[in-house]
Design a protein around this motif. Structure first.
Motif, PDB file in Angstrom:
ATOM      1  N   LEU A  12       0.826  -1.217   0.000  1.00 19.41           N
ATOM      2  CA  LEU A  12       0.000   0.000   0.000  1.00 19.41           C
ATOM      3  C   LEU A  12       0.855   1.259   0.000  1.00 19.41           C
ATOM      4  N   SER A  13       2.031   1.196   0.656  1.00 18.54           N
ATOM      5  CA  SER A  13       2.902   2.372   0.646  1.00 18.54           C
ATOM      6  C   SER A  13       3.406   2.689  -0.753  1.00 18.54           C
ATOM      7  N   GLU A  14       3.466   1.673  -1.624  1.00 17.95           N
ATOM      8  CA  GLU A  14       3.881   1.895  -3.002  1.00 17.95           C
ATOM      9  C   GLU A  14       2.818   2.642  -3.804  1.00 17.95           C
ATOM     10  N   MET A  15       1.646   2.808  -3.231  1.00 16.38           N
ATOM     11  CA  MET A  15       0.590   3.550  -3.911  1.00 16.38           C
ATOM     12  C   MET A  15       0.780   5.067  -3.777  1.00 16.38           C
ATOM     13  N   ARG A  16       1.721   5.488  -2.935  1.00 15.57           N
ATOM     14  CA  ARG A  16       2.049   6.911  -2.788  1.00 15.57           C
ATOM     15  C   ARG A  16       3.469   7.114  -3.315  1.00 15.57           C
ATOM     16  N   ILE A  17       3.587   7.818  -4.434  1.00 10.34           N
ATOM     17  CA  ILE A  17       4.874   8.041  -5.079  1.00 10.34           C
ATOM     18  C   ILE A  17       5.443   9.346  -4.539  1.00 10.34           C
ATOM     19  N   ALA A  18       6.571   9.250  -3.842  1.00  6.28           N
ATOM     20  CA  ALA A  18       7.144  10.421  -3.176  1.00  6.28           C
ATOM     21  C   ALA A  18       8.587  10.636  -3.635  1.00  6.28           C
ATOM     22  N   ALA A  19       9.064  11.860  -3.472  1.00  4.96           N
ATOM     23  CA  ALA A  19      10.447  12.203  -3.822  1.00  4.96           C
ATOM     24  C   ALA A  19      11.389  11.628  -2.770  1.00  4.96           C
ATOM     25  N   PRO A  20      12.462  10.956  -3.184  1.00  6.79           N
ATOM     26  CA  PRO A  20      13.388  10.376  -2.207  1.00  6.79           C
ATOM     27  C   PRO A  20      14.329  11.382  -1.576  1.00  6.79           C
ATOM     28  N   SER A  21      14.525  12.539  -2.215  1.00  2.41           N
ATOM     29  CA  SER A  21      15.456  13.555  -1.701  1.00  2.41           C
ATOM     30  C   SER A  21      15.100  14.893  -2.335  1.00  2.41           C
ATOM     31  N   ASP A  22      15.869  15.924  -2.001  1.00  2.38           N
ATOM     32  CA  ASP A  22      15.677  17.230  -2.639  1.00  2.38           C
ATOM     33  C   ASP A  22      15.869  17.085  -4.144  1.00  2.38           C
ATOM     34  N   SER A  23      14.886  17.503  -4.916  1.00  2.00           N
ATOM     35  CA  SER A  23      14.944  17.291  -6.356  1.00  2.00           C
ATOM     36  C   SER A  23      13.995  18.251  -7.062  1.00  2.00           C
ATOM     37  N   VAL A  24      14.044  18.214  -8.373  1.00  2.00           N
ATOM     38  CA  VAL A  24      13.153  19.005  -9.226  1.00  2.00           C
ATOM     39  C   VAL A  24      12.413  18.039 -10.144  1.00  2.00           C
ATOM     40  N   LEU A  25      11.110  18.188 -10.220  1.00  2.00           N
ATOM     41  CA  LEU A  25      10.297  17.331 -11.076  1.00  2.00           C
ATOM     42  C   LEU A  25      10.501  17.757 -12.528  1.00  2.00           C
ATOM     43  N   GLU A  26      11.246  16.953 -13.268  1.00  2.00           N
ATOM     44  CA  GLU A  26      11.579  17.301 -14.644  1.00  2.00           C
ATOM     45  C   GLU A  26      10.513  16.812 -15.626  1.00  2.00           C
ATOM     46  N   VAL A  27      10.103  15.546 -15.482  1.00  2.00           N
ATOM     47  CA  VAL A  27       9.131  14.962 -16.408  1.00  2.00           C
ATOM     48  C   VAL A  27       8.077  14.222 -15.596  1.00  2.00           C
ATOM     49  N   LEU A  28       6.815  14.555 -15.829  1.00  2.00           N
ATOM     50  CA  LEU A  28       5.690  13.832 -15.230  1.00  2.00           C
ATOM     51  C   LEU A  28       5.033  13.033 -16.349  1.00  2.00           C
ATOM     52  N   ALA A  29       5.135  11.699 -16.262  1.00  2.00           N
ATOM     53  CA  ALA A  29       4.758  10.850 -17.387  1.00  2.00           C
ATOM     54  C   ALA A  29       3.347  10.296 -17.292  1.00  2.00           C
ATOM     55  N   VAL A  30       2.552  10.693 -16.293  1.00  2.00           N
ATOM     56  CA  VAL A  30       1.203  10.147 -16.142  1.00  2.00           C
ATOM     57  C   VAL A  30       0.231  11.282 -15.872  1.00  2.00           C
ATOM     58  N   LYS A  31      -1.054  10.929 -15.911  1.00  2.00           N
ATOM     59  CA  LYS A  31      -2.100  11.882 -15.559  1.00  2.00           C
ATOM     60  C   LYS A  31      -3.179  11.140 -14.781  1.00  2.00           C
ATOM     61  N   ALA A  32      -4.013  11.879 -14.101  1.00  2.00           N
ATOM     62  CA  ALA A  32      -5.064  11.271 -13.299  1.00  2.00           C
ATOM     63  C   ALA A  32      -5.968  10.406 -14.181  1.00  2.00           C
ATOM     64  N   GLY A  33      -6.231   9.201 -13.694  1.00  2.00           N
ATOM     65  CA  GLY A  33      -7.061   8.264 -14.442  1.00  2.00           C
ATOM     66  C   GLY A  33      -6.288   7.183 -15.156  1.00  2.00           C
ATOM     67  N   ASP A  34      -4.990   7.374 -15.349  1.00  2.00           N
ATOM     68  CA  ASP A  34      -4.186   6.345 -16.009  1.00  2.00           C
ATOM     69  C   ASP A  34      -4.124   5.083 -15.149  1.00  2.00           C
ATOM     70  N   VAL A  35      -4.182   3.938 -15.798  1.00  2.00           N
ATOM     71  CA  VAL A  35      -3.999   2.655 -15.127  1.00  2.00           C
ATOM     72  C   VAL A  35      -2.590   2.167 -15.453  1.00  2.00           C
TER      73      VAL A  35
END
Length: 350
Positions: free
Chosen positions: A214-237
């Motif tokens: 269940l913890s894998e259902m929350r995708i979190a940043a492991p350290s200080d970083s910048v979100l460069e590419v977001l490859a999904v959108k709400a509703g994707d399976v």
């Protein structure tokens, strides 16, 4: 990456010279041969001057392109994207959630594991223990009666009052009840002792496994970083291990440059260097030599003469200090090695 050992300033000078040379055919049609010869001489002199200036000012520098370390985050289990909590370009802190996934079956299995653990921890109910006790006591009373019958059967058989079959039947009933009483006593003792520690440990492990999923259902940043590419959108399976985002670590910037073999005797791991980029021409950035390649590369690859051996180059990885956050991946940079002696021949670097 830029061609090795060619600074951006040198590239600009060569571009201007090439542009001037391209004008010669067109100027010949407007001016005569005499003027054209004079102009060609001026261009040649400027080229020689630029070459000398390039050798003197950048003899201890090489060029490269800044790169950065990246992190590709994903979920080890599949699910449907329900929430997007960050956007491309956002600066993320450790543990900051980027996206949330949902897998209803995982929650149901987790609830089932939790219920099983609660049942085992509670142990047998009081009524179950009392019922087992009553069964044991009833069988014990039956055993006492069976033993009395068996003893009486022995006496009657001795007097030849009953047959051998009747005698053996009484003895076997008493023996069977003895075993039943022992089994009932064991069940009663087990219920009183409660759940075995091994079963409790197994139930705890199953619940921990479900919590990890269940913890894998929350995708979190492991350290200080910048979100460069977001490859999904709400509703994707998403399938398991499908990449969700690419994070750039802005404090983990480096540049790989190539230096000639004569330089290796004057540089070592941990040496400080300086770097400059076109965006901040008057500012120097600090760096540290992090890696020196063990094997050389050659220009040209097929070395045939003794003179060509000085053209072999070694990759050097330089870690850059980006505390101010001014540097970015992809910037062209000139790296200066201050420990090189002034008389070192670095002609192959240009």
């Amino acid at each position: 990456m830029l061609a090795p050992y060619r600074s951006t300033a040198g590239y600009a000078r060569r571009s201007r010279l090439a542009s001037a040379q391209n004008l010669l055919p067109r100027m010949h049609s407007y001016f005569g041969d005499t003027t054209l010869v004079l102009l060609a001489g001026v261009i040649s002199a400027l080229g020689l001057l630029a070459s000398c200036s390039r050798h003197n000012s950048n003899g201890d520098s090489v060029s490269g392109t800044i790169d950065s370390d990246e992190v590709h985050v994903a979920s080890r289990y599949g699910g449907r994207v329900t929430k997007i909590l960050a956007q491309e370009g956002d600066t993320l802190k450790p543990g900051q959630v980027i996206a949330e996934l949902d897998a209803a079956e995982l929650k149901a299995r987790r609830d089932q594991a939790a219920a099983q653990l609660a049942e085992l921890e509670a142990g047998p109910r009081k009524e179950e223990i009392e019922a087992a006790q009553h069964d044991w006591e009833a069988l014990t009373a039956s055993l006492a009666l069976a033993r009395a019958d068996a003893k009486r059967a022995d006496e009657l058989f001795a007097n030849k009052t009953i047959s051998e079959t009747e005698h053996d039947g009484a003895i076997r009933r008493a023996e069977a009840l003895e075993k039943n009483v022992a089994a009932a006593k064991s069940r009663y003792d087990l219920l009183r002792a409660g759940t075995r520690p091994e079963r409790l440990a197994q139930a705890h492990a199953q619940l921990a496994e479900m919590d990890a999923q269940l913890s894998e259902m929350r995708i979190a940043a492991p350290s200080d970083s910048v979100l460069e590419v977001l490859a999904v959108k709400a509703g994707d399976v998403l399938a398991p291990n499908r990449e969700i985002a690419t994070l750039v670590l802005p404090q983990h910037l480096w540049v790989r440059v190539y230096v000639p073999e004569p330089w290796l005797g004057h540089i070592k791991l941990g040496d400080p260097v300086k770097a400059r980029v076109d965006s901040f021409a008057n500012k120097e950035f600090q760096g540290t030599i992090e890696q020196i390649a063990r094997s050389a590369e050659f220009t040209p690859r097929n070395v045939q003469t003794t003179e060509d051996r000085i053209k072999q180059v070694f990759g050097v990885k330089v870690r850059l200090d980006n505390r101010e956050g001014l540097l970015r991946a992809g910037m062209s940079t000139d790296v200066f090695f201050p420990n090189l002696p002034s008389g070192l021949d670095a002609s192959v670097a240009h």
